[in-house]
Motif scaffolding. Structure first.
Motif, PDB file in Angstrom:
ATOM      1  N   ILE A   1       0.834  -1.205   0.000  1.00  0.00           N
ATOM      2  CA  ILE A   1       0.000   0.000   0.000  1.00  0.00           C
ATOM      3  C   ILE A   1       0.866   1.250   0.000  1.00  0.00           C
ATOM      4  O   ILE A   1       0.559   2.241  -0.684  1.00  0.00           O
ATOM      5  CB  ILE A   1      -0.942  -0.021   1.217  1.00  0.00           C
ATOM      6  CG1 ILE A   1      -1.996  -1.124   1.049  1.00  0.00           C
ATOM      7  CG2 ILE A   1      -1.628   1.328   1.405  1.00  0.00           C
ATOM      8  CD1 ILE A   1      -2.888  -1.297   2.257  1.00  0.00           C
ATOM      9  N   ARG A   2       1.958   1.193   0.771  1.00  0.00           N
ATOM     10  CA  ARG A   2       2.848   2.364   0.844  1.00  0.00           C
ATOM     11  C   ARG A   2       3.448   2.691  -0.513  1.00  0.00           C
ATOM     12  O   ARG A   2       3.675   3.860  -0.838  1.00  0.00           O
ATOM     13  CB  ARG A   2       3.968   2.090   1.861  1.00  0.00           C
ATOM     14  CG  ARG A   2       4.873   3.273   2.130  1.00  0.00           C
ATOM     15  CD  ARG A   2       4.145   4.324   2.936  1.00  0.00           C
ATOM     16  NE  ARG A   2       5.010   5.462   3.195  1.00  0.00           N
ATOM     17  CZ  ARG A   2       5.117   6.534   2.417  1.00  0.00           C
ATOM     18  NH1 ARG A   2       4.410   6.606   1.314  1.00  0.00           N
ATOM     19  NH2 ARG A   2       5.915   7.537   2.740  1.00  0.00           N
ATOM     20  N   CYS A   3       3.697   1.661  -1.312  1.00  0.00           N
ATOM     21  CA  CYS A   3       4.303   1.878  -2.631  1.00  0.00           C
ATOM     22  C   CYS A   3       3.268   2.129  -3.717  1.00  0.00           C
ATOM     23  O   CYS A   3       3.650   2.422  -4.857  1.00  0.00           O
ATOM     24  CB  CYS A   3       5.149   0.667  -3.019  1.00  0.00           C
ATOM     25  SG  CYS A   3       6.532   0.353  -1.893  1.00  0.00           S
ATOM     26  N   SER A   4       1.977   2.016  -3.401  1.00  0.00           N
ATOM     27  CA  SER A   4       0.933   2.195  -4.410  1.00  0.00           C
ATOM     28  C   SER A   4      -0.167   3.102  -3.851  1.00  0.00           C
ATOM     29  O   SER A   4      -1.137   2.622  -3.252  1.00  0.00           O
ATOM     30  CB  SER A   4       0.344   0.834  -4.806  1.00  0.00           C
ATOM     31  OG  SER A   4      -0.730   0.995  -5.706  1.00  0.00           O
ATOM     32  N   PRO A   5      -0.039   4.419  -4.040  1.00  0.00           N
ATOM     33  CA  PRO A   5      -1.073   5.336  -3.536  1.00  0.00           C
ATOM     34  C   PRO A   5      -2.481   5.034  -4.045  1.00  0.00           C
ATOM     35  O   PRO A   5      -3.433   5.143  -3.274  1.00  0.00           O
ATOM     36  CB  PRO A   5      -0.570   6.704  -4.010  1.00  0.00           C
ATOM     37  CG  PRO A   5       0.900   6.545  -4.139  1.00  0.00           C
ATOM     38  CD  PRO A   5       1.107   5.134  -4.605  1.00  0.00           C
ATOM     39  N   PRO A   6      -2.676   4.647  -5.331  1.00  0.00           N
ATOM     40  CA  PRO A   6      -4.050   4.316  -5.751  1.00  0.00           C
ATOM     41  C   PRO A   6      -4.651   3.152  -4.969  1.00  0.00           C
ATOM     42  O   PRO A   6      -5.833   3.172  -4.624  1.00  0.00           O
ATOM     43  CB  PRO A   6      -3.883   3.981  -7.244  1.00  0.00           C
ATOM     44  CG  PRO A   6      -2.650   4.685  -7.661  1.00  0.00           C
ATOM     45  CD  PRO A   6      -1.743   4.630  -6.472  1.00  0.00           C
ATOM     46  N   LEU A   7      -3.814   2.140  -4.695  1.00  0.00           N
ATOM     47  CA  LEU A   7      -4.316   1.006  -3.910  1.00  0.00           C
ATOM     48  C   LEU A   7      -4.622   1.433  -2.485  1.00  0.00           C
ATOM     49  O   LEU A   7      -5.616   0.989  -1.898  1.00  0.00           O
ATOM     50  CB  LEU A   7      -3.278  -0.120  -3.917  1.00  0.00           C
ATOM     51  CG  LEU A   7      -3.656  -1.395  -3.168  1.00  0.00           C
ATOM     52  CD1 LEU A   7      -4.913  -2.007  -3.753  1.00  0.00           C
ATOM     53  CD2 LEU A   7      -2.499  -2.401  -3.209  1.00  0.00           C
ATOM     54  N   LYS A   8      -3.788   2.304  -1.928  1.00  0.00           N
ATOM     55  CA  LYS A   8      -4.033   2.812  -0.581  1.00  0.00           C
ATOM     56  C   LYS A   8      -5.360   3.554  -0.528  1.00  0.00           C
ATOM     57  O   LYS A   8      -6.155   3.386   0.395  1.00  0.00           O
ATOM     58  CB  LYS A   8      -2.896   3.737  -0.169  1.00  0.00           C
ATOM     59  CG  LYS A   8      -3.101   4.400   1.185  1.00  0.00           C
ATOM     60  CD  LYS A   8      -1.959   5.344   1.511  1.00  0.00           C
ATOM     61  CE  LYS A   8      -2.198   6.036   2.855  1.00  0.00           C
ATOM     62  NZ  LYS A   8      -1.099   6.978   3.180  1.00  0.00           N
ATOM     63  N   ARG A   9      -5.633   4.381  -1.539  1.00  0.00           N
ATOM     64  CA  ARG A   9      -6.897   5.121  -1.577  1.00  0.00           C
ATOM     65  C   ARG A   9      -8.086   4.170  -1.656  1.00  0.00           C
ATOM     66  O   ARG A   9      -9.102   4.380  -1.006  1.00  0.00           O
ATOM     67  CB  ARG A   9      -6.896   6.076  -2.775  1.00  0.00           C
ATOM     68  CG  ARG A   9      -8.158   6.905  -2.871  1.00  0.00           C
ATOM     69  CD  ARG A   9      -8.083   7.923  -3.987  1.00  0.00           C
ATOM     70  NE  ARG A   9      -8.022   7.291  -5.296  1.00  0.00           N
ATOM     71  CZ  ARG A   9      -8.084   7.970  -6.445  1.00  0.00           C
ATOM     72  NH1 ARG A   9      -8.170   9.286  -6.425  1.00  0.00           N
ATOM     73  NH2 ARG A   9      -8.030   7.338  -7.586  1.00  0.00           N
ATOM     74  N   LEU A  10      -7.936   3.102  -2.452  1.00  0.00           N
ATOM     75  CA  LEU A  10      -9.036   2.149  -2.607  1.00  0.00           C
ATOM     76  C   LEU A  10      -9.317   1.409  -1.310  1.00  0.00           C
ATOM     77  O   LEU A  10     -10.474   1.251  -0.902  1.00  0.00           O
ATOM     78  CB  LEU A  10      -8.695   1.166  -3.731  1.00  0.00           C
ATOM     79  CG  LEU A  10      -9.743   0.080  -4.014  1.00  0.00           C
ATOM     80  CD1 LEU A  10     -11.033   0.704  -4.508  1.00  0.00           C
ATOM     81  CD2 LEU A  10      -9.205  -0.913  -5.032  1.00  0.00           C
ATOM     82  N   LEU A  11      -8.257   0.973  -0.617  1.00  0.00           N
ATOM     83  CA  LEU A  11      -8.438   0.173   0.591  1.00  0.00           C
ATOM     84  C   LEU A  11      -8.874   1.017   1.784  1.00  0.00           C
ATOM     85  O   LEU A  11      -9.565   0.511   2.676  1.00  0.00           O
ATOM     86  CB  LEU A  11      -7.136  -0.571   0.920  1.00  0.00           C
ATOM     87  CG  LEU A  11      -6.706  -1.641  -0.088  1.00  0.00           C
ATOM     88  CD1 LEU A  11      -5.395  -2.273   0.336  1.00  0.00           C
ATOM     89  CD2 LEU A  11      -7.782  -2.709  -0.247  1.00  0.00           C
ATOM     90  N   THR A  12      -8.457   2.273   1.841  1.00  0.00           N
ATOM     91  CA  THR A  12      -8.821   3.132   2.964  1.00  0.00           C
ATOM     92  C   THR A  12     -10.115   3.905   2.723  1.00  0.00           C
ATOM     93  O   THR A  12     -10.543   4.648   3.600  1.00  0.00           O
ATOM     94  CB  THR A  12      -7.696   4.134   3.265  1.00  0.00           C
ATOM     95  OG1 THR A  12      -7.439   4.934   2.097  1.00  0.00           O
ATOM     96  CG2 THR A  12      -6.423   3.412   3.668  1.00  0.00           C
ATOM     97  N   ARG A  13     -10.724   3.714   1.568  1.00  0.00           N
ATOM     98  CA  ARG A  13     -11.943   4.471   1.252  1.00  0.00           C
ATOM     99  C   ARG A  13     -13.057   4.261   2.275  1.00  0.00           C
ATOM    100  O   ARG A  13     -13.688   5.234   2.709  1.00  0.00           O
ATOM    101  CB  ARG A  13     -12.414   4.100  -0.159  1.00  0.00           C
ATOM    102  CG  ARG A  13     -13.633   4.868  -0.633  1.00  0.00           C
ATOM    103  CD  ARG A  13     -13.952   4.521  -2.072  1.00  0.00           C
ATOM    104  NE  ARG A  13     -12.930   5.049  -2.968  1.00  0.00           N
ATOM    105  CZ  ARG A  13     -12.820   4.710  -4.252  1.00  0.00           C
ATOM    106  NH1 ARG A  13     -13.646   3.807  -4.768  1.00  0.00           N
ATOM    107  NH2 ARG A  13     -11.891   5.245  -5.004  1.00  0.00           N
TER     108      ARG A  13
END
Length: 345
Positions: A197-209
């Motif tokens: 997640i730290r290396c992929s901001p789009p994935l972080k946004r999706l998972l923390t939505r």
């Protein structure tokens, strides 16, 4: 050596540094960008030159994103189009506020309301979560290698020795081994997920939505309050706000506000507020914008309490899990040694 070589080389090095150390904008950086862009758009002042100058002094990938936004503005894009065209330049709710304000002609008030909502956030909440994460990091990196050695190296040796003495391992030992292995692999898996997640901001946004939806709902209520105060009924502006959203679920909830009935009741039916808050808005009459702002503030307060409770619960839960892992592994070792000693005697 030509006089222009050193400045050009310095510029190239800075651009390379920004591109290789990219991370999405922080909350403060996002607020600063949207404030500048909105003010320039409201005043009719070109923001491209300001963004270019800002990019030279910005950290990492944010400088590159500012350059891209300035380029889009010079090509004729609006402020909201330039922000939407550069992922990571601003955070989602700030981008939504800018787009919504531009479309209803109230860019300044809508952005100011969004930034005022940020000012109401308690910085102690973020500090609590960061402190908890920092506290967990050190023992986690110390215990995981030791636990991994016990799980992957020592335990198989003990089981092998039990088999050499023709000892059937008791069910308690086998269950303890299985459970301790599960406790070991779960934190290791979580660490891997965090690293990805730290290396992929789009994935972080999706998972923390789902975790940030309450904050986005509060921002939507503030935007509707500004629109109501500016003479734009929520029934007309809610579909526009829904189109600006990046959260499909929130967009669907806002789309339900076109139904007839009092505003508070429609908000409650859409799942945006609680029934008691709906009654407060419906009885406010002409003061419904102020009531919407109070409800949004209450939403933020509930989110703050939830985050504080989460931050306070992380550390004891982690300590209990690690203590249980150490206890299980110690019991496995001593129980196995006891079986071997009994066999030898």
């Amino acid at each position: 050596m030509p006089d222009s070589l050193l400045p050009n080389l310095s510029r190239m090095l800075r651009r390379h540094w920004r591109q290789t150390t990219s991370s999405w904008a922080t909350r403060a950086e996002s607020a600063a960008v949207v404030r500048l862009v909105a003010a320039a758009a409201a005043a009719g002042v070109p923001a491209a030159t300001l963004l270019d100058a800002w990019a030279e002094d910005s950290r990492g990938g944010q400088g590159t994103r500012l350059e891209k936004a300035a380029r889009l503005l010079r090509q004729g894009a609006t402020a909201s189009e330039a922000v939407a065209g550069v992922p990571g330049l601003v955070q989602d709710d700030h981008a939504v506020a800018l787009a919504f304000g531009t479309r209803i002609g109230l860019v300044g008030p809508v952005v100011q309301a969004a930034l005022a909502g940020d000012d109401l956030l308690d910085p102690a909440v973020g500090n609590t979560l960061r402190s908890a994460s920092g506290f967990l990091a050190v023992p986690l990196f110390m215990l995981l290698p030791l636990s991994g050695f016990m799980t992957l190296k020592t335990t198989p040796i003990l089981l092998h020795e039990l088999r050499n003495f023709d000892i059937v391992a008791p069910n308690a030992i086998l269950r303890g081994i299985a459970f301790s292995g599960w406790i070991f692999w779960v934190p290791l898996g979580l660490l891997a997920v965090v690293a990805i997640i730290r290396c992929s901001p789009p994935l972080k946004r999706l998972l923390t939505r789902p975790l940030t939806r309450s904050r986005r709902i509060a921002a939507a209520l503030d935007a509707l309050a500004v629109a109501e105060a500016g003479g734009h009924p929520a029934a007309e502006t809610a579909p526009v706000l829904a189109e600006c959203q990046v959260d499909p679920r929130l967009a669907k909830m806002l789309g339900r506000l076109t139904q007839p009935g009092p505003l508070g009741s429609r908000l409650a039916a859409a799942g945006l507020i609680a029934p008691q808050e709906a009654a407060e808005i419906d009885t406010a009459g002409h003061d419904s914008p102020a009531a919407l702002e109070r409800v949004a503030a209450a939403q933020r307060a509930r989110s703050r309490r939830w985050l504080v409770a989460l931050g306070e619960a992380i550390v004891p839960c982690f300590v209990l899990a690690m203590g249980l892992l150490v206890l299980l592994q110690a019991l496995i070792v001593f129980a196995s040694l006891a079986e071997i000693i009994n066999a030898l005697s």
